[in-house]
Design an enzyme around this catalytic site. Structure first.
Site, PDB file in Angstrom:
ATOM      1  N   ASP A  84      -5.617   2.237  -1.853  1.00 11.11           N
ATOM      2  CA  ASP A  84      -6.374   3.098  -0.936  1.00 11.11           C
ATOM      3  C   ASP A  84      -6.671   4.398  -1.676  1.00 11.11           C
ATOM      4  O   ASP A  84      -5.742   5.174  -1.968  1.00 11.11           O
ATOM      5  CB  ASP A  84      -5.551   3.338   0.335  1.00 11.11           C
ATOM      6  CG  ASP A  84      -6.351   4.053   1.413  1.00 11.11           C
ATOM      7  OD1 ASP A  84      -6.111   3.785   2.604  1.00 11.11           O
ATOM      8  OD2 ASP A  84      -7.221   4.878   1.059  1.00 11.11           O
TER       9      ASP A  84
ATOM     10  N   GLN B 105      -9.478   0.492  -0.526  1.00  8.71           N
ATOM     11  CA  GLN B 105      -9.944   1.167   0.678  1.00  8.71           C
ATOM     12  C   GLN B 105     -10.440   2.559   0.322  1.00  8.71           C
ATOM     13  O   GLN B 105     -10.027   3.134  -0.698  1.00  8.71           O
ATOM     14  CB  GLN B 105      -8.814   1.253   1.730  1.00  8.71           C
ATOM     15  CG  GLN B 105      -8.426  -0.120   2.292  1.00  8.71           C
ATOM     16  CD  GLN B 105      -7.251  -0.044   3.224  1.00  8.71           C
ATOM     17  OE1 GLN B 105      -6.250   0.616   2.936  1.00  8.71           O
ATOM     18  NE2 GLN B 105      -7.344  -0.731   4.357  1.00  8.71           N
TER      19      GLN B 105
ATOM     20  N   GLU C 105     -11.987   2.584   5.494  1.00 12.66           N
ATOM     21  CA  GLU C 105     -10.921   2.959   6.422  1.00 12.66           C
ATOM     22  C   GLU C 105     -11.006   4.463   6.711  1.00 12.66           C
ATOM     23  O   GLU C 105     -10.155   5.259   6.256  1.00 12.66           O
ATOM     24  CB  GLU C 105      -9.558   2.611   5.839  1.00 12.66           C
ATOM     25  CG  GLU C 105      -8.460   2.650   6.879  1.00 12.66           C
ATOM     26  CD  GLU C 105      -7.150   2.163   6.331  1.00 12.66           C
ATOM     27  OE1 GLU C 105      -6.789   2.518   5.192  1.00 12.66           O
ATOM     28  OE2 GLU C 105      -6.461   1.413   7.037  1.00 12.66           O
TER      29      GLU C 105
ATOM     30  N   GLU D 168       0.813  -1.208   0.000  1.00 19.20           N
ATOM     31  CA  GLU D 168       0.000   0.000   0.000  1.00 19.20           C
ATOM     32  C   GLU D 168       0.850   1.263   0.000  1.00 19.20           C
ATOM     33  O   GLU D 168       1.527   1.553   1.002  1.00 19.20           O
ATOM     34  CB  GLU D 168      -0.915   0.032   1.216  1.00 19.20           C
ATOM     35  CG  GLU D 168      -1.803   1.255   1.238  1.00 19.20           C
ATOM     36  CD  GLU D 168      -2.589   1.420   2.509  1.00 19.20           C
ATOM     37  OE1 GLU D 168      -2.076   1.115   3.589  1.00 19.20           O
ATOM     38  OE2 GLU D 168      -3.755   1.873   2.418  1.00 19.20           O
TER      39      GLU D 168
HETATM   40  O1  LIG Z   1      -4.094   3.571   4.899  1.00 16.38           O
HETATM   41  C1  LIG Z   1      -3.638   3.214   6.012  1.00 16.38           C
HETATM   42  O2  LIG Z   1      -3.132   3.964   6.852  1.00 16.38           O
HETATM   43  C2  LIG Z   1      -3.777   1.740   6.369  1.00 16.38           C
HETATM   44  O3  LIG Z   1      -4.323   1.041   5.267  1.00 16.38           O
HETATM   45  C3  LIG Z   1      -2.546   1.056   6.834  1.00 16.38           C
HETATM   46  O4  LIG Z   1      -2.446  -0.145   6.692  1.00 16.38           O
HETATM   47  C4  LIG Z   1      -1.452   1.751   7.500  1.00 16.38           C
HETATM   48  O5  LIG Z   1      -1.902   2.035   8.796  1.00 16.38           O
HETATM   49 MG   LIG Z   2      -5.225   2.212   3.813  1.00 11.67          MG
END
Ligand SMILES: O=C(O)[C@@H](O)C(=O)CO
Ligand SMILES: [Mg+2]
Length: 259
Positions: free
Chosen positions: A176, A202, A238, A141
């Site tokens: 995300d 996300q 999230e 990510e």
């Molecule tokens: O976007 C984020 O912060 C979370 O998906 C993560 O895994 C890191 O905390």
């Molecule tokens: Mg995230």
């Protein structure tokens, strides 16, 4: 309509951690995701999932010393042994809960440092190989530098390049949309181009990181785009509820009407 997974680290904070599973199921979620389950035994988490008929879509591998606010170890050349033990720990939770997606966090390092790049590549290849034999995807990510200053994996281009370069079938992008918008923008076109290598999505509003309503991103359009693109994975919610978690679920209720 996408399958929404309530993020129980950020949502339902009105309840104790384990009671959040019940509250999310009562609110209509069929799936949940977590950042870190490690304060509770694997069987305790598994029991709440089973009791509520929930799927655990994703959680993060151990990020290092959380009291020292470490955000992952993969890009830290002298921490590979902890990466290995972290994989073992995460696998115990994945096996107990049936979770099939694990996120390996890079940690804070200079993205241009060759030693950090080599460490990250080694850790990603190791973790993906350890998960692959168990049918589990490893997710990477990219995270924006406003939320996490100094985070090593701070570019979708870098993530895409490593995934292509390693060519491992279980190594995928954790897309995300909140980070994408802050880092690069161009969200819909990036979804169209990167969905084939995406293992998890996300959402949150930008810039507030509250419910996916209003602000910079048009989420009704983006949810329809995910459907048009044939995305069959989970969409992790999230976000930090603006007020009470339940009060902020109007967007979720309107999406469920389209089911
Ligand atoms: O976007 C984020 O912060 C979370 O998906 C993560 O895994 C890191 O905390
Ligand atoms: Mg995230």
């Amino acid at each position: 309509m996408p399958i929404f997974a309530a993020n129980l680290t950020l949502m339902f904070n009105e309840w104790s951690f384990l009671d959040r599973f019940d509250a999310a199921a009562d609110a209509g979620f069929r799936a949940v995701e977590l950042q870190f389950p490690y304060d509770h035994a694997p069987d305790a988490v598994a029991a709440r999932l089973e009791r509520n008929g929930l799927t655990l879509a994703l959680f993060n591998m151990p990020p290092g010393d959380r009291t020292a606010a470490e955000r992952g170890l993969a890009a830290l050349p002298d921490r590979f042994d902890e990466v290995r033990t972290g994989v073992d720990t995460a696998l115990r939770y994945a096996e107990a809960t049936g979770c099939r997606r694990l996120h390996l966090m890079s940690g804070l390092a200079d993205a241009a440092d060759p030693a950090a790049q080599a460490a990250y590549r080694r850790a990603v290849a190791y973790a993906a190989s350890a998960l692959g034999g168990r049918g589990i995807d490893l997710l990477l990510e990219p995270i924006n530098g406003r939320d996490v200053p100094g985070y090593f994996l701070n570019s979708f281009t870098a993530a895409e390049r490593l995934i292509a370069d390693l060519g491992l079938s279980n190594l995928k992008l954790q897309f995300d949309l909140y980070h994408r918008q802050i880092l690069h923008g161009d969200v819909a076109m990036a979804l169209r181009r990167l969905l084939p290598v995406t293992g998890h999505v996300q959402i949150a509003s930008v810039p507030s990181r509250h419910e996916p309503v209003g602000e910079e991103l048009n989420y009704p359009f983006l949810f329809a785009e995910l459907d048009r693109l044939g995305y069959r994975g989970f969409v992790g919610c999230e976000y930090r509820p603006r007020a009470g978690t339940l009060d902020g679920l109007g967007w979720f209720a309107s999406q469920r009407k389209t089911e």
